[in-house]
Structures are given as C-alpha cells and as structure tokens.
Design an enzyme around this catalytic site. Structure first.
Site, PDB file in Angstrom:
ATOM      1  N   HIS A   1      45.758   4.050  30.621  1.00  0.00           N
ATOM      2  CA  HIS A   1      45.708   4.547  31.744  1.00  0.00           C
ATOM      3  C   HIS A   1      45.231   3.871  32.921  1.00  0.00           C
ATOM      4  O   HIS A   1      44.669   4.366  34.076  1.00  0.00           O
ATOM      5  CB  HIS A   1      44.605   5.927  31.550  1.00  0.00           C
ATOM      6  CG  HIS A   1      45.067   6.796  30.515  1.00  0.00           C
ATOM      7  ND1 HIS A   1      44.406   7.561  29.696  1.00  0.00           N
ATOM      8  CD2 HIS A   1      46.499   7.371  30.421  1.00  0.00           C
ATOM      9  CE1 HIS A   1      44.950   8.420  29.066  1.00  0.00           C
ATOM     10  NE2 HIS A   1      46.364   8.389  29.396  1.00  0.00           N
TER      11      HIS A   1
ATOM     12  N   ARG B   1      44.794  11.965  34.144  1.00  0.00           N
ATOM     13  CA  ARG B   1      45.293  12.829  34.972  1.00  0.00           C
ATOM     14  C   ARG B   1      45.442  12.285  36.420  1.00  0.00           C
ATOM     15  O   ARG B   1      44.577  11.547  36.799  1.00  0.00           O
ATOM     16  CB  ARG B   1      44.599  14.094  35.143  1.00  0.00           C
ATOM     17  CG  ARG B   1      44.435  14.796  33.660  1.00  0.00           C
ATOM     18  CD  ARG B   1      43.493  15.811  33.502  1.00  0.00           C
ATOM     19  NE  ARG B   1      43.902  16.934  34.387  1.00  0.00           N
ATOM     20  CZ  ARG B   1      42.984  18.057  34.512  1.00  0.00           C
ATOM     21  NH1 ARG B   1      41.954  18.263  34.000  1.00  0.00           N
ATOM     22  NH2 ARG B   1      43.407  19.043  35.112  1.00  0.00           N
TER      23      ARG B   1
ATOM     24  N   GLU C   1      31.426  13.129  39.167  1.00  0.00           N
ATOM     25  CA  GLU C   1      30.568  13.920  40.272  1.00  0.00           C
ATOM     26  C   GLU C   1      29.718  12.800  41.047  1.00  0.00           C
ATOM     27  O   GLU C   1      30.072  11.544  40.524  1.00  0.00           O
ATOM     28  CB  GLU C   1      29.887  14.758  39.671  1.00  0.00           C
ATOM     29  CG  GLU C   1      30.456  16.109  38.943  1.00  0.00           C
ATOM     30  CD  GLU C   1      29.716  16.991  38.462  1.00  0.00           C
ATOM     31  OE1 GLU C   1      29.204  17.706  39.229  1.00  0.00           O
ATOM     32  OE2 GLU C   1      29.747  17.209  37.215  1.00  0.00           O
TER      33      GLU C   1
ATOM     34  N   LYS D   1      31.932  12.096  46.508  1.00  0.00           N
ATOM     35  CA  LYS D   1      32.552  11.758  45.258  1.00  0.00           C
ATOM     36  C   LYS D   1      33.318  10.744  45.800  1.00  0.00           C
ATOM     37  O   LYS D   1      34.332  10.047  44.925  1.00  0.00           O
ATOM     38  CB  LYS D   1      33.288  12.779  44.491  1.00  0.00           C
ATOM     39  CG  LYS D   1      32.419  14.137  44.267  1.00  0.00           C
ATOM     40  CD  LYS D   1      33.057  15.244  43.613  1.00  0.00           C
ATOM     41  CE  LYS D   1      32.287  16.414  43.337  1.00  0.00           C
ATOM     42  NZ  LYS D   1      33.288  17.378  42.927  1.00  0.00           N
TER      43      LYS D   1
END
Length: 261
Positions: free
Chosen positions: A94, A112, A3, A59
């Site tokens: 990742h 993700r 955030e 963000k």
DNA sequence: CCTAATGTTTGTGC
DNA sequence: AGCACAAACATTAG
C-alpha cells in the site's frame, strides 16, 4: 486511524528524517492519491530540493519545500500513514508515493485511497487547499472553545468532529473526550454550561496530550477507546454496560450513566 | 454476498 | 442558513 495524534506522530517521523534533507527522487506508485497535481509536476518540483520543518494543522501535515514557498500537503484519510525505512527494505503493497533520500526513504502508505497528497505553490494556495479549518484542537483555549461551540444547536459530537469548527478530532477522540467530560454526545453544543465547557476543554487537553505522546489514541483498558471494540463492553469508570449508536453517520459509544442526556 | 471501518465531500430535504 | 442524513470515494476483513 489517523486523527490529530497520529498525524502528530507522522510529523515527528518527517521532522526526524526528512526535514532539511535533499530529495533524491519521488516514486509515484499510485497516481490516484495525488490530488490536483500530476506525478510529473510533483517530481519536477520536489526532486533535488530540500524539505523544511513540517507543521501540522488538525489532521493535515504541511511539509514546506525549501526555496520558493511550495508545500506538500498530506492527509491520511482513515488508513494512511507515513513510514521511514531503508531503501533496501521491501516496499509495502500500500505504499503509494515514496520520497527517496540518501539515508533512506519516506513512504506515504494508504490502503483505502480516500484522501491524499496535494502540492501548493504558495501560502495562498496552501490556505485554499486546506479549506476552512477551525483552530487546531491542541492549542485552543477554553474561552475560544466556548465561542466556537456557542450558538451551535447541533449535537456536541457533531460539532467537535466538524473540521471547520475545530480541527483535529475524529470519531475515536470525540467519543473518548465526551466520555471523560461526562457529556452525552447527543446534547446540543449551545446548551453546554460554563462548567460543561470547562470540563470539556480540560479533558480534551488531557486526552490529546497523552494521545500525542503515544502517536495514537491509546486503546488502554482504562480508556473508552480500549473497550469500544468489545462485544458487550462496560464503562471503565462505573461498570455500566456501554451504549452504541450512530451520530453523524459514525459509530458512537457512550456510558448511559456517566453521560446522561 | 453482505456489512462495517478511526475521513471528507457533495447532494437532498426539512 | 443550519442541521440531519445518505451516498460516494477505494479497499479489506469478518
């Protein structure tokens, strides 16, 4: 996770290590995180050039490429981060895009791949890519907040987390701020009194400043955020068992006593 | 196998 | 138009 405070932390990492430095190369390890730009173009535009001072809006992290007005726009979705490490250090599974410099490398890491990286050619394209973001939550005045929320009949939490209304607040921050301001997430934004808005603005400032300092929403036991993952959590302020529900499809935690509807 | 996860976008229906 | 809701995206953890 990311955030406003997290992205502010990433901005600091960028400012400390990458700003002013010449990019030696760009490794696109997973092209899926590139949005609207091919790996070859990203590489040809950025390689050999220097980055300028990074900015943040909500963000989004905005990293100008010195010279022709291009800018790298980074969003971190729910699981992204920006990490500085030595060239010789093993890459993380990742790590999706890596910018290498003489002193080390900057790694865009994301499990993700919900959002990603863009490259804007100029200010106009930058604005278009960022969409219609509201003012940044960290610098909004009390009167401005009142104007933004006034007239909105939707629930306050939904309005606060809508990036086109106010940029930077996510699920954790919205719950934390509403709890501190003693406002129910379900109340209509337009129904907030002057006093409510004043409290909301003041508490938002406090929560944001402390979170920015930590580079995250700190999960302290005295904060709602520090309790929300406990199975039968109680309010750090009054001890009442916290309520859970869904607002806008997001998990929401509040104290039924401190935050009456 | 199923569910949920701190984000954004898109579509549907009232 | 404004708002609520669901699904989709990709991945992992429990």
């Amino acid at each position: 996770m990311p955030e406003l405070p997290d992205v502010e932390g990433f901005r600091r990492v960028f400012a400390e290590h990458a700003a002013g430095a010449r990019v030696r190369d760009v490794d696109v390890l997973d092209a899926q995180v590139l949005r609207g730009v091919a790996p070859a173009r990203l590489r040809s535009v950025v390689r050999g050039r220097r980055f300028g001072e990074p900015a943040r809006h909500g963000k989004w992290l905005i990293a100008p490429v010195a010279g022709d007005g291009e800018a790298l726009l980074l969003h971190f979705g729910m699981t992204g981060s920006l990490v500085w490490d030595g060239e010789d250090r093993p890459r993380h599974r990742h790590d999706r895009v890596v910018f290498t410099f003489a002193e080390g490398e900057l790694r865009y890491r994301d499990m993700r791949k919900l959002t990603g990286l863009r490259l804007a050619r100029d200010e106009t394209e930058s604005r278009a890519a960022l969409g219609d973001l509201g003012p940044d939550a960290l610098s909004v005045s009390r009167d401005e907040l009142g104007r933004l929320l006034g007239g909105l009949r939707r629930r306050t939490k939904s309005a606060l987390t809508d990036q086109s209304v106010l940029a930077g607040l996510g699920n954790l921050l919205a719950d934390e701020i509403l709890w501190r301001a003693k406002l129910s997430p379900h109340r209509a934004a337009a129904g907030l009194s002057r006093g409510d808005l004043g409290r909301l603005h003041a508490r938002m400032g406090t929560v944001l400043r402390q979170s920015v300092e930590a580079g995250r929403v700190p999960p302290r036991p005295s904060w709602l955020t520090g309790r929300r993952d406990e199975p039968s959590a109680s309010c750090p302020r009054c001890g009442t068992t916290l309520c859970r529900g869904r607002v806008d499809g997001r998990s929401t935690v509040w104290c039924p006593r401190c935050q009456p509807t």
